[in-house]
Design a protein around this motif. Structure first.
Motif, short mmCIF file in Angstrom:
data_model
loop_
_atom_site.label_atom_id
_atom_site.label_comp_id
_atom_site.label_asym_id
_atom_site.label_seq_id
_atom_site.Cartn_x
_atom_site.Cartn_y
_atom_site.Cartn_z
N ILE A 1 7.73 -8.07 -12.37
CA ILE A 1 6.81 -7.55 -11.35
C ILE A 1 6.89 -6.02 -11.41
N THR A 2 5.83 -5.39 -10.99
CA THR A 2 5.82 -3.93 -10.93
C THR A 2 5.63 -3.48 -9.49
N LEU A 3 6.53 -2.59 -9.06
CA LEU A 3 6.41 -1.98 -7.74
C LEU A 3 5.83 -0.59 -7.93
N GLU A 4 4.87 -0.24 -7.08
CA GLU A 4 4.25 1.08 -7.18
C GLU A 4 4.43 1.84 -5.88
N ARG A 5 4.70 3.13 -6.03
CA ARG A 5 4.84 3.97 -4.84
C ARG A 5 3.55 4.73 -4.62
N GLN A 6 2.97 4.57 -3.45
CA GLN A 6 1.75 5.30 -3.12
C GLN A 6 2.03 6.24 -1.95
N ASP A 7 1.24 7.32 -1.89
CA ASP A 7 1.47 8.30 -0.82
C ASP A 7 1.10 7.74 0.55
N ALA A 8 -0.01 7.03 0.60
CA ALA A 8 -0.43 6.45 1.89
C ALA A 8 0.48 5.27 2.22
N PRO A 9 0.83 5.12 3.49
CA PRO A 9 1.70 4.00 3.86
C PRO A 9 1.08 2.65 3.50
N VAL A 10 1.93 1.72 3.11
CA VAL A 10 1.51 0.35 2.85
C VAL A 10 1.61 -0.39 4.17
N VAL A 11 0.52 -1.00 4.58
CA VAL A 11 0.53 -1.64 5.90
C VAL A 11 0.62 -3.16 5.77
N PHE A 12 1.62 -3.71 6.42
CA PHE A 12 1.75 -5.17 6.50
C PHE A 12 1.29 -5.60 7.88
N PRO A 13 0.86 -6.87 8.00
CA PRO A 13 0.45 -7.33 9.33
C PRO A 13 1.64 -7.31 10.28
N ALA A 14 1.39 -7.04 11.57
CA ALA A 14 2.47 -7.07 12.55
C ALA A 14 2.97 -8.49 12.75
N ARG A 15 2.05 -9.44 12.61
CA ARG A 15 2.46 -10.86 12.68
C ARG A 15 1.56 -11.67 11.78
N THR B 1 0.39 -18.82 11.77
CA THR B 1 0.66 -20.09 11.10
C THR B 1 0.11 -21.20 11.97
N GLY B 2 0.02 -22.39 11.42
CA GLY B 2 -0.44 -23.54 12.20
C GLY B 2 0.51 -23.86 13.34
N ALA B 3 1.74 -23.35 13.25
CA ALA B 3 2.72 -23.59 14.31
C ALA B 3 2.64 -22.51 15.39
N GLY B 4 1.97 -21.40 15.08
CA GLY B 4 1.87 -20.28 16.02
C GLY B 4 2.14 -18.97 15.30
N PRO B 5 2.04 -17.83 16.03
CA PRO B 5 2.24 -16.53 15.40
C PRO B 5 3.72 -16.24 15.14
N VAL B 6 3.98 -15.54 14.03
CA VAL B 6 5.34 -15.16 13.67
C VAL B 6 5.35 -13.65 13.43
N THR B 7 6.14 -12.92 14.19
CA THR B 7 6.21 -11.47 14.03
C THR B 7 6.94 -11.11 12.74
N VAL B 8 6.37 -10.13 12.04
CA VAL B 8 6.92 -9.66 10.76
C VAL B 8 7.93 -8.55 11.05
N PHE B 9 9.02 -8.54 10.31
CA PHE B 9 10.04 -7.49 10.44
C PHE B 9 9.42 -6.10 10.31
N ASP B 10 9.69 -5.26 11.30
CA ASP B 10 9.22 -3.87 11.28
C ASP B 10 10.43 -2.99 10.99
N PRO B 11 10.48 -2.37 9.80
CA PRO B 11 11.67 -1.57 9.46
C PRO B 11 11.76 -0.26 10.24
N MET B 12 10.73 0.06 11.02
CA MET B 12 10.68 1.27 11.84
C MET B 12 10.59 2.55 11.02
N PHE B 13 10.16 2.43 9.78
CA PHE B 13 9.78 3.61 8.99
C PHE B 13 8.58 3.17 8.16
N ALA B 14 7.82 4.15 7.68
CA ALA B 14 6.65 3.81 6.87
C ALA B 14 7.09 3.33 5.50
#
Ligand SMILES: NC(=O)N[C@@H](CC(=O)O)C(=O)O
Ligand SMILES: [Zn+2]
Ligand SMILES: [Zn+2]
Length: 346
Positions: free
Chosen positions: A309-323, A326-339
């Motif tokens: 796999i290749t990881l690339e570093r970009q200047d603009a922050p990479v945004v992941f969904p906050a949650r 799922t069919g079972a309900g929403p699951v909050t994604v880990f927020d590392p508290m930095f961009a």
């Protein structure tokens, strides 16, 4: 643009759950990781080889079309586990490890082991046939402070077990303390440790400062900063005894945001971005491959993945969904508290 190509990583400790939750989360793992050790703490737990066979089938059925992914199945050790069944499971190639949950230590662990003596026949057989034991390394006695549970487990359970059965291969999972790191380093053989993404990033302040933050609560609970730094040093050192086990553990938000919230942090979706950030910060990007893609397979006696796999570093922050939904309900994604700036190239 800066980029880093590494062998496709594996996750050596993962909770996929079952049913609608399994369907909702599996793609976040299988889009990135080639293999994962699948935790058996379902309700009811995966206790026998027959249970694991059926669970594996459900996982493969939930896999998104076009994804290549190999679930490495584990059995949940109980005081009644049959050594013959465990041996069958290993021989057939289905079972990669057996998991020890001290009774009551974590999510769905009430059926775990209370009296280690009762588990000895199975552990002796595992030592004989070379099947690793994965441990949730915390004691559950009420007189032990929750922040000391790992250190006390090492002293009162793990070390005596290793002296009694030195041939047993043991993975100390989700190590969270400097004590755990030192103990693994002090072992001459047959001991290794997995480290989660989130324990490299948060200390216990994340859970408690400025209000109680349930999405940072997991078990073992995050410890003081000096412990986090010890985990970081171990993970980024390249030392073959340490490797990635995300312990990504989805619970629907209502079960985390309540008076008695579940333990578990969901990191499958952004783990590689978080890890690239951590390794870059520590000047160790050249050792990310060892941690995420090489040390784990070597420990479990498997070949590393051929794919890259290749990881690339970009200047603009990479945004992941906050949650994620799922069919079972929403699951909050880990927020590392930095961009985050690294992402996997499609
Ligand atoms: N890590 C967690 O906080 N929770 C895990 C159980 C575990 O790995 O101990 C879960 O199954 O939810
Ligand atoms: Zn655990
Ligand atoms: Zn876990």
């Amino acid at each position: 643009m800066q980029s880093l190509t590494i062998r496709r990583p594996d996750d050596w400790h993962l909770h996929l759950r079952d049913g609608a939750m399994l369907e909702g989360v599996i793609g976040d793992t299988s889009s990135t990781f080639a293999r994962a050790i699948i935790m058996p703490n379902l309700v009811p737990p995966v206790v026998t080889t027959a249970d694991a066979t059926a669970y594996r089938e459900r996982i493969m059925k939930a896999l998104p079309a076009g994804h290549r992914f190999q679930p490495l199945m584990t059995l949940y050790l109980t005081e009644h586990t049959s050594a013959d069944d465990v041996e069958e499971g290993k021989k057939s190639g289905l079972i990669t490890a057996v998991k020890l949950y001290p009774a009551g230590a974590t999510t769905n662990s009430h059926g775990g082991v209370r009296d280690m003596e009762k588990a000895m026949p199975v552990l002796e057989r595992m030592a004989k046939i070379g099947l690793p034991l994965c441990v949730h390394g915390e004691v559950t006695t009420p007189d032990v402070d929750i922040f000391d549970r790992e250190a006390v487990f090492i002293e009162t359970v793990l070390d005596p077990l290793r002296r009694r059965l030195p041939e047993l291969k043991i993975t100390m999972e989700h190590v969270t303390t400097a004590d755990g790191i030192d103990y693994i380093k002090s072992a001459k053989a047959n001991l290794a440790g997995s480290i989660t993404t989130h324990h490299l990033i948060i200390n216990r302040n994340a859970i408690l400062v400025g209000g109680i933050r349930p999405h940072y609560y997991c078990l073992p609970v995050a410890k003081r900063e000096n412990h986090r730094l010890a985990l970081r040093a171990a993970a980024t050192s390249g030392d073959a005894r340490f490797f990635l086990g995300t312990d990504s553990a989805p619970h629907v938000d209502p079960l985390k945001e309540c008076a008695c919230g579940c333990a578990g942090i969901y990191t499958s979706i952004n783990t590689m971005s978080c890890l690239a950030h951590v390794f870059e910060q520590d000047g160790a990007l050249d050792r990310l491959e060892a941690f995420a893609s090489l040390n784990g397979p070597a420990w479990y006696g498997l070949e590393p993945n051929e794919e890259r796999i290749t990881l690339e570093r970009q200047d603009a922050p990479v945004v992941f969904p906050a949650r994620i939904e799922t069919g079972a309900g929403p699951v909050t994604v880990f927020d590392p508290m930095f961009a985050l700036h690294w992402q996997i190239k499609a």
